[in-house]
Design a protein around this motif. Structure first.
Motif: not given
Length: 203
Positions: A46-47, A50-55, A57, A78, A80, A83
């Motif tokens: 996913q990273l 380029g897909r944005e992760l959320d909590s 995920d 990354f 992040l 998260l």
């Protein structure tokens, strides 16, 4: 002359065997690392795409001791870290994951513990004057049949040392277990002292 040739032949055979063992172990280690990385492959993909992760995920991977440390490292790389669940951003939760992953090595249990419980945080006076302390996290764990260690029931394991001013997910260099049975009468304090003296002090 014949004796020299025989000796050289024997040495060549020994060198060949050592080389074979070395490369086999190297291949096994690479396979072991690859297997571990596959557990967080979904997040990595996913990273990389380029897909944005959320909590949401991140949570299943952070909640699992088998993938918790790797998940934190990935998010850190990354930028992040925000998260990562705050309730899992503790020394004890990090130590649990470090120890569980250490136990999975083929030279140890060759598997993750079926059950694992945090017992206590233990301090060690490293200068002998009460001025400088490090901490270890102590756990007990056990395996279910048909694993070979199932008859040991609860065993002790240690992760540390953690240093003053450090972060929860700093690498604990003396993560170790002698697979000592808790019923043998070895206390968590004794196990920590043994690990500190025999593993950390010699690292």
């Amino acid at each position: 002359m014949t004796i020299i040739l025989i000796i050289l032949a024997i040495l060549a055979v020994i060198a060949g065997l050592l080389g074979f063992i070395y490369f086999r172990r190297l291949r096994q280690r690479r396979q072991f690392v690859y297997k571990k990385m596959q557990r967080i492959a979904k997040l990595v993909e996913q990273l990389e795409n380029g897909r944005e992760l959320d909590s949401h995920d991140v949570l299943p991977f952070a909640a699992n001791p088998a993938t918790r440390v790797m998940t934190f490292a990935l998010l850190h790389n990354f930028d992040l870290k925000y998260l990562f669940p705050q309730n899992l951003y503790t020394q004890a939760k990090a130590a649990e994951s470090h120890l569980a992953n250490w136990l999975e090595f083929p030279t140890e249990l060759d598997a993750f513990p079926d059950e694992m419980e945090h017992l206590q945080t233990q301090s060690i006076d490293v200068d002998g004057h009460g001025q400088q302390f490090v901490q270890y996290e102590v756990f007990r764990f056990r395996m279910r049949p048909p694993h070979w260690a199932a008859d040991k029931d609860w065993m002790l394991g240690v992760a540390g040392p953690y240093f003053p001013g450090g972060e929860p997910y700093d690498h604990p260099p003396a993560t170790f277990s002698r697979l000592t049975q808790q019923e043998d009468g070895v206390s968590p304090e004794e196990e920590v002292r043994w690990v500190h003296a025999h593993i950390y002090a010699r690292s």
